[in-house]
Design an enzyme around this catalytic site. Structure first.
Site, PDB file in Angstrom:
ATOM      1  N   GLN A  66       0.767  -1.338  -0.025  1.00  0.00           N
ATOM      2  CA  GLN A  66       0.111   0.030  -0.021  1.00  0.00           C
ATOM      3  C   GLN A  66       0.692   1.251  -0.069  1.00  0.00           C
ATOM      4  O   GLN A  66       1.903   1.248   0.721  1.00  0.00           O
ATOM      5  CB  GLN A  66      -0.778   0.072   1.230  1.00  0.00           C
ATOM      6  CG  GLN A  66      -1.829   1.119   1.208  1.00  0.00           C
ATOM      7  CD  GLN A  66      -2.660   1.370   2.446  1.00  0.00           C
ATOM      8  OE1 GLN A  66      -1.989   1.716   3.525  1.00  0.00           O
ATOM      9  NE2 GLN A  66      -3.859   0.849   2.608  1.00  0.00           N
ATOM     10  N   CYS A  96      -6.468   7.104   5.722  1.00  0.00           N
ATOM     11  CA  CYS A  96      -6.029   7.652   7.118  1.00  0.00           C
ATOM     12  C   CYS A  96      -6.377   8.769   7.665  1.00  0.00           C
ATOM     13  O   CYS A  96      -6.575   9.785   6.951  1.00  0.00           O
ATOM     14  CB  CYS A  96      -4.528   7.732   6.777  1.00  0.00           C
ATOM     15  SG  CYS A  96      -3.470   7.986   8.304  1.00  0.00           S
ATOM     16  N   LYS A 135      -8.277   2.186  -0.749  1.00  0.00           N
ATOM     17  CA  LYS A 135      -8.536   2.057   0.608  1.00  0.00           C
ATOM     18  C   LYS A 135      -9.174   3.311   0.778  1.00  0.00           C
ATOM     19  O   LYS A 135      -8.592   4.229   1.061  1.00  0.00           O
ATOM     20  CB  LYS A 135      -7.536   1.546   1.528  1.00  0.00           C
ATOM     21  CG  LYS A 135      -7.771   1.552   2.765  1.00  0.00           C
ATOM     22  CD  LYS A 135      -8.345   0.243   3.496  1.00  0.00           C
ATOM     23  CE  LYS A 135      -8.788   0.192   4.878  1.00  0.00           C
ATOM     24  NZ  LYS A 135      -7.829   0.637   5.616  1.00  0.00           N
ATOM     25  N   HIS A 164     -14.153   1.557   4.538  1.00  0.00           N
ATOM     26  CA  HIS A 164     -14.301   1.853   5.997  1.00  0.00           C
ATOM     27  C   HIS A 164     -15.485   2.915   6.221  1.00  0.00           C
ATOM     28  O   HIS A 164     -15.151   4.161   6.078  1.00  0.00           O
ATOM     29  CB  HIS A 164     -13.279   2.101   6.561  1.00  0.00           C
ATOM     30  CG  HIS A 164     -13.212   2.181   8.281  1.00  0.00           C
ATOM     31  ND1 HIS A 164     -12.460   2.824   8.948  1.00  0.00           N
ATOM     32  CD2 HIS A 164     -14.395   2.010   8.882  1.00  0.00           C
ATOM     33  CE1 HIS A 164     -12.887   2.878  10.036  1.00  0.00           C
ATOM     34  NE2 HIS A 164     -14.121   2.490  10.054  1.00  0.00           N
ATOM     35  N   GLY A 220      -9.517  -5.382  10.841  1.00  0.00           N
ATOM     36  CA  GLY A 220      -8.450  -4.521  11.269  1.00  0.00           C
ATOM     37  C   GLY A 220      -8.199  -4.757  12.831  1.00  0.00           C
ATOM     38  O   GLY A 220      -7.265  -5.974  13.058  1.00  0.00           O
ATOM     39  N   ARG A 221      -8.529  -3.990  13.436  1.00  0.00           N
ATOM     40  CA  ARG A 221      -8.129  -3.896  15.118  1.00  0.00           C
ATOM     41  C   ARG A 221      -8.631  -5.273  15.622  1.00  0.00           C
ATOM     42  O   ARG A 221      -8.056  -6.092  16.430  1.00  0.00           O
ATOM     43  CB  ARG A 221      -8.659  -2.943  15.552  1.00  0.00           C
ATOM     44  CG  ARG A 221      -7.996  -1.517  15.291  1.00  0.00           C
ATOM     45  CD  ARG A 221      -8.909  -0.400  15.813  1.00  0.00           C
ATOM     46  NE  ARG A 221     -10.539  -0.350  15.197  1.00  0.00           N
ATOM     47  CZ  ARG A 221     -11.226   0.241  15.394  1.00  0.00           C
ATOM     48  NH1 ARG A 221     -11.236   1.101  16.429  1.00  0.00           N
ATOM     49  NH2 ARG A 221     -12.503   0.133  14.558  1.00  0.00           N
TER      50      ARG A 221
HETATM   51  C1  LIG Z   1      -3.060   1.880  14.797  1.00  0.00           C
HETATM   52  C2  LIG Z   1      -3.674   2.114  13.375  1.00  0.00           C
HETATM   53  C3  LIG Z   1      -2.812   1.996  12.280  1.00  0.00           C
HETATM   54  C4  LIG Z   1      -3.343   1.889  11.067  1.00  0.00           C
HETATM   55  N1  LIG Z   1      -2.561   1.780   9.688  1.00  0.00           N
HETATM   56  C5  LIG Z   1      -3.297   1.652   8.689  1.00  0.00           C
HETATM   57  C6  LIG Z   1      -2.396   1.624   7.652  1.00  0.00           C
HETATM   58  O1  LIG Z   1      -1.206   1.712   7.361  1.00  0.00           O
HETATM   59  N2  LIG Z   1      -3.208   1.619   6.250  1.00  0.00           N
HETATM   60  C7  LIG Z   1      -4.542   1.594   6.188  1.00  0.00           C
HETATM   61  O2  LIG Z   1      -5.055   1.520   5.107  1.00  0.00           O
HETATM   62  N3  LIG Z   1      -5.250   1.568   7.367  1.00  0.00           N
HETATM   63  C8  LIG Z   1      -4.491   1.681   8.474  1.00  0.00           C
HETATM   64  N4  LIG Z   1      -5.413   1.740   9.629  1.00  0.00           N
HETATM   65  C9  LIG Z   1      -6.845   1.470   9.345  1.00  0.00           C
HETATM   66  C10 LIG Z   1      -7.308   0.054   9.503  1.00  0.00           C
HETATM   67  O3  LIG Z   1      -6.619  -0.650   8.627  1.00  0.00           O
HETATM   68  C11 LIG Z   1      -8.978  -0.016   9.242  1.00  0.00           C
HETATM   69  O4  LIG Z   1      -9.239   0.478   8.199  1.00  0.00           O
HETATM   70  C12 LIG Z   1      -9.684   0.458  10.687  1.00  0.00           C
HETATM   71  O5  LIG Z   1      -8.994   0.297  11.928  1.00  0.00           O
HETATM   72  C13 LIG Z   1     -10.946   0.084  10.553  1.00  0.00           C
HETATM   73  O6  LIG Z   1     -11.349  -1.453  10.639  1.00  0.00           O
HETATM   74  P1  LIG Z   1     -11.457  -2.252  12.064  1.00  0.00           P
HETATM   75  O7  LIG Z   1     -12.884  -1.683  12.870  1.00  0.00           O
HETATM   76  O8  LIG Z   1     -11.769  -3.538  11.617  1.00  0.00           O
HETATM   77  O9  LIG Z   1     -10.179  -2.016  12.857  1.00  0.00           O
HETATM   78  C14 LIG Z   1      -4.884   1.697  10.782  1.00  0.00           C
HETATM   79  C15 LIG Z   1      -5.762   1.691  12.090  1.00  0.00           C
HETATM   80  C16 LIG Z   1      -5.016   1.927  13.160  1.00  0.00           C
HETATM   81  C17 LIG Z   1      -6.065   1.834  14.609  1.00  0.00           C
END
Ligand SMILES: Cc1cc2nc3c(=O)[nH]c(=O)nc-3n(C[C@H](O)[C@H](O)[C@H](O)COP(=O)(O)O)c2cc1C
Length: 319
Positions: A66, A96, A135, A164, A220-221
């Site tokens: 990415q 982001c 994304k 998202h 993700g998380r």
């Molecule tokens: C600490 C942190 C770092 C993240 N880094 C990225 C990243 O490098 N690239 C990206 O597309 N999304 C990044 N995200 C977003 C997650 O990939 C995801 O889209 C977001 O947390 C929502 O999904 P979830 O509710 O399943 O966590 C990050 C989120 C967090 C909390």
């Protein structure tokens, strides 16, 4: 209906060590997005990004790099680099939410600038044969941003869009806007992947019932908090395996060893592992107490002791 599970990247967490260990111990993820590469003005890829993508470091079945940029030149530079490593797809981060990024017109801060996205995609697809995926969030300020952008994206060949459904300005607060997600899928012919707040097999089923046309889902998380999650969703199982403590403990030790070899000095490994426990603790019956015990550790010996107490305590709870 069959479906695909993707890992949505978390910078600082889902690097190659985490990906390899999670895949080896738990499986269930069909493809992993790597955390973003950012060039910050220089035409060079930082060593840490390089290490994360080198094929010899990666043992997962499918990895997608990415990039976070608003410049076609930078995109093309990174595309050339990842193609040289054998990758065929590059994902563009338009999601982001952090102000340091969005203020510079990057991540979700670029969503309102549809002309710039259009120009970037037009140039990139004419000068590179790499597959492009996106994304995205719904916008930074409001969801008209995505509704204005979707018709423009119709003109481009995009492998898929991981969406998202929150606004950038929300960060991670409030709820994902499922009504707006629905509106987006009704207003695009692109392949949309759902991402946001999937933290259990039950939650996955609920979303899958609500959006029956969606075939790919990004965790993700939820996957860091519960590394068994992808496996549980794939087997439609709401329960952790009986021996989860043992499996988790071996996974944890593999991660620890990996970071211990890579990071210089005990302080760094402590900070790294403590940041994982902010998520891991959610798997335990008393997350607050579990995390506090780890956070209090001032050296690696006390840290290991805290991990042991957490795991044994959980074992006692189960019996
Ligand atoms: C600490 C942190 C770092 C993240 N880094 C990225 C990243 O490098 N690239 C990206 O597309 N999304 C990044 N995200 C977003 C997650 O990939 C995801 O889209 C977001 O947390 C929502 O999904 P979830 O509710 O399943 O966590 C990050 C989120 C967090 C909390």
């Amino acid at each position: 209906m069959s479906f695909t599970l993707l890992s949505s990247p978390l910078q600082g967490f889902t690097d190659f060590r985490f990906r390899n260990a999670a895949d080896e111990f738990f499986g269930g993820i069909n493809a992993w997005y790597a955390p973003y590469i950012r060039l910050q003005g220089r035409q060079e890829i930082k060593n840490s990004y390089q290490r994360d993508l080198l094929p010899e470091n990666n043992h997962v079945p499918h990895l997608i790099p990415q990039v976070m940029t608003n410049s076609a030149e930078e995109f093309l530079f990174v595309a050339g680099y990842v193609q040289g490593l054998g990758y065929t797809e590059l994902n563009l981060n338009l999601g982001c939410p952090y102000p340091m990024v969005t203020k510079r017109g990057l991540g979700s801060g670029l969503l309102k600038n549809k002309e710039r996205i259009n120009d970037l995609l037009t140039r990139v697809s004419s000068e590179s044969d790499i597959s492009i995926s996106l994304k995205m969030r719904l916008g930074y300020e409001d969801s008209h941003e995505i509704l204005d952008l979707l018709p423009i994206l119709e003109k481009h060949i995009i492998k898929n869009i991981v969406l998202h459904p929150r606004l950038g300005k929300q960060l991670y607060k409030g709820k994902a806007d499922l009504e707006m997600f629905k509106k987006c899928i009704e207003n695009t012919s692109h392949n949309i992947c759902y991402n946001g707040d999937i933290d259990s097999a039950a939650k996955f089923r609920e979303l899958k019932d609500r959006f029956p046309t969606i075939q790919s889902w990004a965790l993700g998380r939820g996957l860091i908090a519960n590394p068994f999650l992808a496996q549980m969703i794939q087997s439609d199982n709401d329960q952790l395996p009986n021996d989860w403590i043992d499996q988790f403990s071996r996974f944890h030790d593999t991660l620890f060893r990996g970071y211990d070899e890579a990071l210089s000095g005990p302080k760094h490994i402590l900070i790294k592992m403590q940041s994982f426990w902010e998520y891991f603790s959610l798997l335990f019956s008393n997350p607050h107490k579990t995390y506090k015990r780890i956070k209090k550790a001032k050296n690696v010996k006390v840290y290991h002791e805290a991990v042991r107490i957490n795991l044994e305590g959980e074992g006692d709870e189960i019996q």
